[in-house]
Motif scaffolding. Structure first.
Motif, PDB file in Angstrom:
ATOM      1  N   ASP A   1      24.565  37.060  45.376  1.00  0.00           N
ATOM      2  CA  ASP A   1      24.210  36.439  44.264  1.00  0.00           C
ATOM      3  C   ASP A   1      24.152  37.183  42.848  1.00  0.00           C
ATOM      4  N   ALA A   2      25.259  38.069  42.880  1.00  0.00           N
ATOM      5  CA  ALA A   2      25.262  38.735  41.684  1.00  0.00           C
ATOM      6  C   ALA A   2      26.523  38.531  41.117  1.00  0.00           C
ATOM      7  N   PRO A   3      26.581  38.270  39.602  1.00  0.00           N
ATOM      8  CA  PRO A   3      27.584  37.808  38.919  1.00  0.00           C
ATOM      9  C   PRO A   3      28.934  38.523  39.009  1.00  0.00           C
ATOM     10  N   VAL A   4      29.887  37.637  39.010  1.00  0.00           N
ATOM     11  CA  VAL A   4      31.526  38.154  38.879  1.00  0.00           C
ATOM     12  C   VAL A   4      32.128  37.614  37.645  1.00  0.00           C
ATOM     13  N   VAL A   5      32.391  38.424  36.948  1.00  0.00           N
ATOM     14  CA  VAL A   5      33.084  38.305  35.523  1.00  0.00           C
ATOM     15  C   VAL A   5      34.277  38.382  35.442  1.00  0.00           C
ATOM     16  N   HIS A   6      35.302  37.525  34.927  1.00  0.00           N
ATOM     17  CA  HIS A   6      36.778  37.886  35.007  1.00  0.00           C
ATOM     18  C   HIS A   6      37.178  38.051  33.466  1.00  0.00           C
ATOM     19  N   ILE A   7      38.074  38.913  33.120  1.00  0.00           N
ATOM     20  CA  ILE A   7      38.777  39.013  31.933  1.00  0.00           C
ATOM     21  C   ILE A   7      40.099  38.923  31.990  1.00  0.00           C
ATOM     22  N   ARG A   8      40.511  38.178  31.044  1.00  0.00           N
ATOM     23  CA  ARG A   8      42.283  38.038  31.111  1.00  0.00           C
ATOM     24  C   ARG A   8      42.629  38.144  29.573  1.00  0.00           C
ATOM     25  N   VAL A   9      43.710  38.541  29.214  1.00  0.00           N
ATOM     26  CA  VAL A   9      44.289  39.045  27.852  1.00  0.00           C
ATOM     27  C   VAL A   9      45.044  37.916  27.470  1.00  0.00           C
TER      28      VAL A   9
ATOM     29  N   THR B   1      34.289  29.001  32.030  1.00  0.00           N
ATOM     30  CA  THR B   1      34.719  28.815  33.299  1.00  0.00           C
ATOM     31  C   THR B   1      36.057  28.561  33.531  1.00  0.00           C
ATOM     32  N   SER B   2      36.947  28.751  32.824  1.00  0.00           N
ATOM     33  CA  SER B   2      38.228  28.169  32.850  1.00  0.00           C
ATOM     34  C   SER B   2      39.179  29.307  33.154  1.00  0.00           C
ATOM     35  N   ASP B   3      40.407  29.109  33.726  1.00  0.00           N
ATOM     36  CA  ASP B   3      41.511  30.513  33.853  1.00  0.00           C
ATOM     37  C   ASP B   3      42.728  29.848  33.245  1.00  0.00           C
TER      38      ASP B   3
ATOM     39  N   LEU C   1      35.418  43.085  47.001  1.00  0.00           N
ATOM     40  CA  LEU C   1      34.245  43.372  46.224  1.00  0.00           C
ATOM     41  C   LEU C   1      33.771  42.403  45.551  1.00  0.00           C
ATOM     42  N   ALA C   2      34.390  41.401  45.150  1.00  0.00           N
ATOM     43  CA  ALA C   2      33.844  40.128  44.661  1.00  0.00           C
ATOM     44  C   ALA C   2      33.104  39.405  45.545  1.00  0.00           C
ATOM     45  N   ASP C   3      33.421  39.317  46.710  1.00  0.00           N
ATOM     46  CA  ASP C   3      33.008  38.593  47.988  1.00  0.00           C
ATOM     47  C   ASP C   3      31.636  39.222  48.029  1.00  0.00           C
ATOM     48  N   THR C   4      31.201  40.678  47.975  1.00  0.00           N
ATOM     49  CA  THR C   4      30.155  41.352  48.228  1.00  0.00           C
ATOM     50  C   THR C   4      29.133  40.895  47.263  1.00  0.00           C
ATOM     51  N   PHE C   5      29.585  40.780  45.926  1.00  0.00           N
ATOM     52  CA  PHE C   5      28.699  40.372  44.867  1.00  0.00           C
ATOM     53  C   PHE C   5      28.270  38.863  45.127  1.00  0.00           C
ATOM     54  N   ARG C   6      29.286  38.130  45.588  1.00  0.00           N
ATOM     55  CA  ARG C   6      28.710  36.720  45.557  1.00  0.00           C
ATOM     56  C   ARG C   6      27.853  36.414  46.836  1.00  0.00           C
ATOM     57  N   ALA C   7      27.853  37.293  47.935  1.00  0.00           N
ATOM     58  CA  ALA C   7      27.022  37.334  48.894  1.00  0.00           C
ATOM     59  C   ALA C   7      25.651  37.669  48.301  1.00  0.00           C
TER      60      ALA C   7
ATOM     61  N   VAL D   1      39.328  33.388  40.910  1.00  0.00           N
ATOM     62  CA  VAL D   1      38.081  32.849  40.507  1.00  0.00           C
ATOM     63  C   VAL D   1      37.510  31.685  41.141  1.00  0.00           C
ATOM     64  N   ARG D   2      36.006  31.985  41.477  1.00  0.00           N
ATOM     65  CA  ARG D   2      35.335  30.830  42.149  1.00  0.00           C
ATOM     66  C   ARG D   2      34.626  29.989  41.239  1.00  0.00           C
ATOM     67  N   ASP D   3      34.351  28.747  41.721  1.00  0.00           N
ATOM     68  CA  ASP D   3      33.611  27.823  40.791  1.00  0.00           C
ATOM     69  C   ASP D   3      32.432  28.406  40.289  1.00  0.00           C
ATOM     70  N   GLY D   4      32.353  28.115  38.646  1.00  0.00           N
ATOM     71  CA  GLY D   4      31.128  28.569  38.065  1.00  0.00           C
ATOM     72  C   GLY D   4      31.426  29.972  37.520  1.00  0.00           C
ATOM     73  N   GLU D   5      32.172  30.699  37.925  1.00  0.00           N
ATOM     74  CA  GLU D   5      32.306  32.206  37.434  1.00  0.00           C
ATOM     75  C   GLU D   5      33.068  32.333  36.078  1.00  0.00           C
ATOM     76  N   PRO D   6      32.437  33.047  35.237  1.00  0.00           N
ATOM     77  CA  PRO D   6      33.048  33.051  33.987  1.00  0.00           C
ATOM     78  C   PRO D   6      34.272  33.621  33.863  1.00  0.00           C
ATOM     79  N   VAL D   7      35.133  33.295  32.860  1.00  0.00           N
ATOM     80  CA  VAL D   7      36.337  33.935  32.506  1.00  0.00           C
ATOM     81  C   VAL D   7      36.369  34.264  30.995  1.00  0.00           C
ATOM     82  N   VAL D   8      36.475  35.507  30.673  1.00  0.00           N
ATOM     83  CA  VAL D   8      36.527  36.158  29.145  1.00  0.00           C
ATOM     84  C   VAL D   8      37.660  36.293  28.726  1.00  0.00           C
ATOM     85  N   VAL D   9      38.048  35.795  27.681  1.00  0.00           N
ATOM     86  CA  VAL D   9      39.555  35.884  27.075  1.00  0.00           C
ATOM     87  C   VAL D   9      39.550  36.921  25.895  1.00  0.00           C
ATOM     88  N   LYS D  10      40.356  37.999  26.005  1.00  0.00           N
ATOM     89  CA  LYS D  10      40.383  39.051  25.347  1.00  0.00           C
ATOM     90  C   LYS D  10      41.897  39.095  24.394  1.00  0.00           C
ATOM     91  N   ARG D  11      41.737  39.578  23.057  1.00  0.00           N
ATOM     92  CA  ARG D  11      42.881  39.834  22.496  1.00  0.00           C
ATOM     93  C   ARG D  11      43.378  41.406  22.063  1.00  0.00           C
TER      94      ARG D  11
END
Length: 218
Positions: A48-56, A204-206, A40-46, A75-85
Motif C-alpha cells: 500500500d505504498a504509492p507508485v508514481v509514473h512520470i512521462r515526458v 491518473t491518466s496516461d 518493484l511496482a508490485d512490491t509497493f502495491r502489496a 499504470v494501475r487504476d488510481g496511480e498518478p501520472v506526472v507530465v514533464k516538459r
C-alpha cells in the motif's frame, strides 16, 4: 539494505514510454528494465505504498509522436501520472506537492535514461531533502558508460544504490497501535520485489506524451 518504511516511501518511475523502452539501451534492454520496474511496482502495491509514473511531453507541438504513451499495463487504476516538459520530473509539474501529500520522505527511483531523466529527477529530489534509493536494474541508458557513470560515481553521493531484489518495505510506524503492535491487516514481514496525464500536472491518466530522446528534449 534495511527495509523501507512503507508509509514514508514512494516509487517514482521515469519515462517508461513505449518508444523509449524500445530504444537501443545499455547495459540492459528496455524490456529488462520494464520487467524489473514492474516487479518493484508490485512490491509497493502489496505494501500500500504509492507508485508514481512520470512521462515526458514535447512542448509547443500539436501532437506527440507514436509510441509516446506509457507502456501498456504499467499504470494501475488510481496511480498518478506526472507530465514533464524538461529532463527532470520536478520542474513545474506538481510532483513535489504530490509526494508531500503522500507523506513520502524517501523515493525509490527507476526508469530511462539513467543519466538523464532519472538522474535529473534525483538531483532535484535531493535538493528538496528526499532520501533516495536507486533501483539499479530498473534503469538503463543509451550507453553502458553513461549508465555506469551515474550508478558508480553520482548516485552513491545522492543516496543508496541497490538491486530490485534487495529493496523491501515494512509496515509503517504510523500503521501501528499505541502499544506498538501492528494494526489489523498489516504484515510483520517486509514486502520484497523478489516476490512473484494532464500537462504540467499530476493525474491518473496516461495520455500521449513524447520525447525524441530519453531526456525529453524536442
Amino acid at each position: 539494505m534495511p527495509a523501507l518504511d512503507s508509509g514514508r516511501t514512494a516509487l517514482v518511475l521515469v519515462d517508461l514510454m513505449e518508444r523509449i523502452v524500445a530504444l537501443p539501451l545499455a547495459p540492459r534492454p528496455g524490456t529488462d528494465v520494464l520487467t524489473a520496474a514492474a516487479r518493484l511496482a508490485d512490491t509497493f502495491r502489496a505494501a500500500d505504498a504509492p507508485v508514481v509514473h512520470i512521462r515526458v511531453e514535447r512542448p509547443n507541438v500539436e501532437s506527440q509522436p507514436p509510441g509516446s504513451e506509457l507502456v501498456a499495463d504499467l499504470v494501475r487504476d488510481g496511480e498518478p501520472v506526472v507530465v514533464k516538459r524538461t529532463i527532470g520530473g520536478f520542474q513545474d509539474t506538481g510532483l513535489h506537492e504530490l509526494l508531500t501529500g503522500f507523506g513520502a520522505t524517501t523515493l525509490v527511483l527507476g526508469g530511462i535514461a539513467t543519466n538523464l531523466g532519472v538522474e535529473s529527477t534525483a538531483r532535484a529530489a535531493g535538493d528538496l531533502g528526499y532520501d533516495l534509493v536507486f533501483a539499479e536494474d530498473a534503469m538503463s541508458a543509451l550507453t553502458a558508460d553513461e549508465h555506469r557513470a551515474s550508478v558508480d560515481l553520482d548516485f552513491p553521493r545522492l543516496g543508496t544504490v541497490a538491486p530490485v531484489a534487495e529493496i523491501t518495505l515494512e509496515p509503517s510506524a504510523s500503521a501501528s497501535t499505541p502499544d506498538g503492535a501492528a494494526s489489523a491487516g498489516a504484515s510483520d514481514a517486509p514486502v520484497s520485489a523478489g516476490a512473484p496525464d494532464a500537462p504540467a500536472s499530476a493525474s491518473t491518466s496516461d495520455g500521449p506524451a513524447s520525447a525524441s530522446t530519453p531526456d525529453g528534449r524536442a
